[in-house]
Every structure is written in C-alpha cells, then in structure tokens.
Design an enzyme around this catalytic site. Structure first.
Site, PDB file in Angstrom:
ATOM      1  N   HIS A  12       0.836  -1.196   0.000  1.00 26.40           N
ATOM      2  CA  HIS A  12       0.000   0.000   0.000  1.00 26.40           C
ATOM      3  C   HIS A  12       0.874   1.250   0.000  1.00 26.40           C
ATOM      4  CE1 HIS A  12       1.013  -0.225   4.277  1.00 26.40           C
ATOM      5  NE2 HIS A  12       0.692   1.058   4.351  1.00 26.40           N
TER       6      HIS A  12
ATOM      7  N   HIS B 123       5.975  10.310  -7.556  1.00 28.81           N
ATOM      8  CA  HIS B 123       4.564  10.076  -7.837  1.00 28.81           C
ATOM      9  C   HIS B 123       4.212   8.627  -7.514  1.00 28.81           C
ATOM     10  CE1 HIS B 123       6.386   8.590 -11.582  1.00 28.81           C
ATOM     11  NE2 HIS B 123       5.288   7.874 -11.750  1.00 28.81           N
TER      12      HIS B 123
ATOM     13  N   GLU C 118      -0.377   8.673 -11.146  1.00 26.66           N
ATOM     14  CA  GLU C 118      -0.297   8.262 -12.549  1.00 26.66           C
ATOM     15  C   GLU C 118      -1.170   7.043 -12.767  1.00 26.66           C
ATOM     16  OE1 GLU C 118       2.978   6.405 -15.712  1.00 26.66           O
ATOM     17  OE2 GLU C 118       3.636   7.028 -13.721  1.00 26.66           O
TER      18      GLU C 118
END
Length: 129
Positions: free
Chosen positions: A8, A67, A115
């Site tokens: 996670h 990201h 993304e």
C-alpha cells in the site's frame, strides 16, 4: 527477505474530507474505513491510506517519492482520462505512450502526483533494453 509484492501507499493530506471527495467521488476508490484523521481505500488490488496531516503542508520535501502509479487496463484508459478532465483534475502530463503502455499523470487535491499506467514492468523493460 522474500517480499511478495507491493502492499500500500500512505499519502499525507491537508484536509481528509476534501481528499476523500477527490479519491472516492472523482477517482472512484472504495472507502473501507474512516477514522478521525485517516481513511483506508481500495482501488482494484491496491490500497491507500490517507492521513490528515495539516501540520506538514509547509514542509513538502524536494527529495522523496515523485509520484504513485496505478495499473489500469488499456481498454479503460481513455474513459479514465475523460473522467479526470470532466472533474477538472489538474493533468501534469497529458496521455502519452511510454514504452509499450499509456500514461497520464495528474494531481490530487493537495498536489500529490498520481499516474495511471497501462503496462507492466516486463513490458517496459523490453523497450529500455
């Protein structure tokens, strides 16, 4: 160490309520648990923890995670991009083909870059070799 895969990601946010509107209403993540200052969401096989940390808003580091990318089937990619644009989500990189997959990079309500990507690591490595 015998790591089996990615578990996670935890994302620090300024305002949990505002962030939940983005992650649940715009992106379509499933809310699994909501605490006073945190929330746990599912998105396919990935899970995300949002952690309200308004004290960190001015401490954005320049070094660290760039990201977070999520896999999406190519057949669902165009519709996902339309949904981002329909919700006025800030697009950082317009949809492009990167390696053998399609990518779009966008910002959440606190400016964290996310993304959507349609290929696997093995597919990308075929292009980079």
């Amino acid at each position: 160490m015998k790591v089996q895969g990615f578990s996670h990601v935890t994302i620090n946010v300024k305002d949990l309520v505002r962030s939940l509107r983005f992650y649940v209403d715009v992106l379509g993540m499933k809310l699994v648990h909501r605490g006073r200052k945190d929330a746990y969401l599912e998105w396919g096989s990935a899970w995300i923890c949002l952690q309200e940390r308004p004290d960190m808003a001015e401490q954005r580091p320049q070094i660290g995670v760039d990201h977070v990318a999520f896999f999406i089937d190519e057949q669902d990619f165009v519709e996902a991009v339309k949904q981002l644009k329909a919700n006025d989500v800030t697009i950082v990189w317009e949809p492009i083909r990167r390696g053998r997959g399609l990518s779009v990079n966008f910002l959440d309500s606190d400016g964290t870059q996310l993304e959507l990507h349609t290929s696997t690591l093995a597919e990308r490595m075929k292009v980079w070799k």
